[in-house]
Design a protein around this motif. Sequence first.
Motif, PDB file in Angstrom:
ATOM      1  N   PRO A 177      -5.949   1.973 -10.101  1.00  0.00           N
ATOM      2  CA  PRO A 177      -5.990   1.807 -11.561  1.00  0.00           C
ATOM      3  C   PRO A 177      -5.013   2.724 -12.295  1.00  0.00           C
ATOM      4  N   GLY A 178      -4.632   3.803 -11.663  1.00  0.00           N
ATOM      5  CA  GLY A 178      -3.721   4.740 -12.328  1.00  0.00           C
ATOM      6  C   GLY A 178      -2.260   4.314 -12.253  1.00  0.00           C
ATOM      7  N   VAL A 179      -1.984   3.239 -11.523  1.00  0.00           N
ATOM      8  CA  VAL A 179      -0.589   2.824 -11.350  1.00  0.00           C
ATOM      9  C   VAL A 179      -0.323   1.555 -12.151  1.00  0.00           C
ATOM     10  N   ARG A 218       0.835  -1.203   0.000  1.00  0.00           N
ATOM     11  CA  ARG A 218       0.000   0.000   0.000  1.00  0.00           C
ATOM     12  C   ARG A 218       0.871   1.254   0.000  1.00  0.00           C
ATOM     13  N   LEU A 219       1.909   1.238   0.843  1.00  0.00           N
ATOM     14  CA  LEU A 219       2.818   2.399   0.897  1.00  0.00           C
ATOM     15  C   LEU A 219       3.486   2.628  -0.466  1.00  0.00           C
ATOM     16  N   ALA A 220       3.875   1.530  -1.101  1.00  0.00           N
ATOM     17  CA  ALA A 220       4.560   1.652  -2.394  1.00  0.00           C
ATOM     18  C   ALA A 220       3.621   2.242  -3.453  1.00  0.00           C
ATOM     19  N   PHE A 221       2.381   1.778  -3.448  1.00  0.00           N
ATOM     20  CA  PHE A 221       1.428   2.301  -4.434  1.00  0.00           C
ATOM     21  C   PHE A 221       1.108   3.777  -4.175  1.00  0.00           C
ATOM     22  N   GLU A 222       0.957   4.119  -2.903  1.00  0.00           N
ATOM     23  CA  GLU A 222       0.690   5.528  -2.570  1.00  0.00           C
ATOM     24  C   GLU A 222       1.842   6.408  -3.062  1.00  0.00           C
ATOM     25  N   LEU A 266       2.485   9.610  -6.345  1.00  0.00           N
ATOM     26  CA  LEU A 266       3.153  10.914  -6.252  1.00  0.00           C
ATOM     27  C   LEU A 266       4.335  11.008  -7.204  1.00  0.00           C
ATOM     28  N   ARG A 267       4.631   9.877  -7.874  1.00  0.00           N
ATOM     29  CA  ARG A 267       5.796   9.843  -8.751  1.00  0.00           C
ATOM     30  C   ARG A 267       5.385   9.524 -10.192  1.00  0.00           C
ATOM     31  N   ARG A 268       6.065   8.578 -10.829  1.00  0.00           N
ATOM     32  CA  ARG A 268       5.773   8.284 -12.235  1.00  0.00           C
ATOM     33  C   ARG A 268       4.761   7.146 -12.393  1.00  0.00           C
ATOM     34  N   ARG A 269       4.124   6.782 -11.312  1.00  0.00           N
ATOM     35  CA  ARG A 269       2.986   5.848 -11.329  1.00  0.00           C
ATOM     36  C   ARG A 269       3.327   4.463 -11.861  1.00  0.00           C
ATOM     37  N   LYS A 270       4.465   3.943 -11.411  1.00  0.00           N
ATOM     38  CA  LYS A 270       4.828   2.601 -11.828  1.00  0.00           C
ATOM     39  C   LYS A 270       5.430   1.843 -10.644  1.00  0.00           C
ATOM     40  N   VAL A 271       4.904   0.658 -10.387  1.00  0.00           N
ATOM     41  CA  VAL A 271       5.450  -0.199  -9.336  1.00  0.00           C
ATOM     42  C   VAL A 271       5.983  -1.471  -9.991  1.00  0.00           C
ATOM     43  N   THR A 272       7.208  -1.839  -9.647  1.00  0.00           N
ATOM     44  CA  THR A 272       7.760  -3.120 -10.113  1.00  0.00           C
ATOM     45  C   THR A 272       7.911  -4.031  -8.904  1.00  0.00           C
TER      46      THR A 272
END
Length: 376
Positions: A215-217, A175-179, A183-189
């Motif tokens: 959905p935006g990430v 959850r912290l990573a997605f939040e 605020l950044r470039r909207r990408k989680v790996t």
Amino acid sequence: MTSIKKTKIAVLGGDGIGPEVTKQAIKVMDAVAERFGRYFEYCFADVGAAAIERTGDPLPDATLQACLNADAILFGAIGDPKYDNDPTAKVRPEQGLLRLRKELGLYANIRPVTTYERLLHLSPLRAERVKGVDMVIYRELTGGIYFGEKGTAADGRQAFDTCTYHVEEIERIARLAFEQALLRRRKVTLVDKANVMETSRLWRRTVQELAAGYPGVELDFMFVDNAAMQLIQNPRQFDVILTSNMFGDILSDEASVLAGSLGLLPSASIGLHTSLFEPIHGSYPQAAGQDIANPMAAILSAAMLVESLGMPEAATAIRLVVQHILEKGIGTPELQPSIVYGCSQIGDLAAHLVAEPEEEILVREDKLQQKVSTII
Ligand code: IPM
Ligand code: MG
């Protein structure tokens, strides 16, 4: 009269260069206090090898209490070669940090990796490959193989470490990573070993479900061996990396050298109780007491600390000052700067510029000349 808010900071300088870099961060925090009207009260406590020497315990009760009572923790470094080379040592400095993480429930270790234009040539990678790298690693910090069941057989010929994760442990850090991604470039790996490990498959399922709420990430998956390679081959592709304790330990060290100097990278560990802020570099005992250690990572950790206290302008002020100093070509010796400053001089300068933002840095021409001639 308006009352000034008092904030308690536990300061755990630790081993090697820890205390001296932490001291510079405190100078900068004091400058923040002056400029932004805050009052920081410091409580100094022992940890690591220094604490073992004094009390036999790498995390004495008084230190844990000081941390529990504080609003934030400023941490230096931990580790001493005396223990590294002795596999039979019963008590180790690192145990202090691991216990502190567990006691405070610090389940997320956050390590931003940014690059500075002026220092690109110090990176082990070619400048064009690292230029513009800007990522943050979210490493799970209180679970996995670090804290699973472990043991050694009676005959000493077999040992085991278990990797265990519960859905809730994964969800809270994810959850912290997605939040953060929002605020950044909207990408989680998500980095894992889902082709081999059951826990990794649990991470994938859990994170995938959670991602539906964002959905935006964009969510990407990557096996850890590939991630180790991609970090070198194409580090710009990463925005937020989310991973388990052990993989995060390894990858964050790998990622940290991209910037050219370990002395520039801060970190935050957050969770259930007081958050902890520390430079990612180790205790570097060879440099201790010589006033040559780079305090920038500690100073940038102070920026993360004040940000966590709801002072974003102060955090920005500190980051701008660090950037400004580096751009002026000023730095500790390992940065091969045009103007070499000691650890405490960097602290004084940073504190001065945070307190008096309008002041221009006076570059000593004679020093510049001297350096130029030694290069030629
Ligand atoms: C880190 C360190 C620690 C870890 C050690 C000192 C126990 O390497 O903070 O990354 O492995 O977590
Ligand atoms: Mg590590």
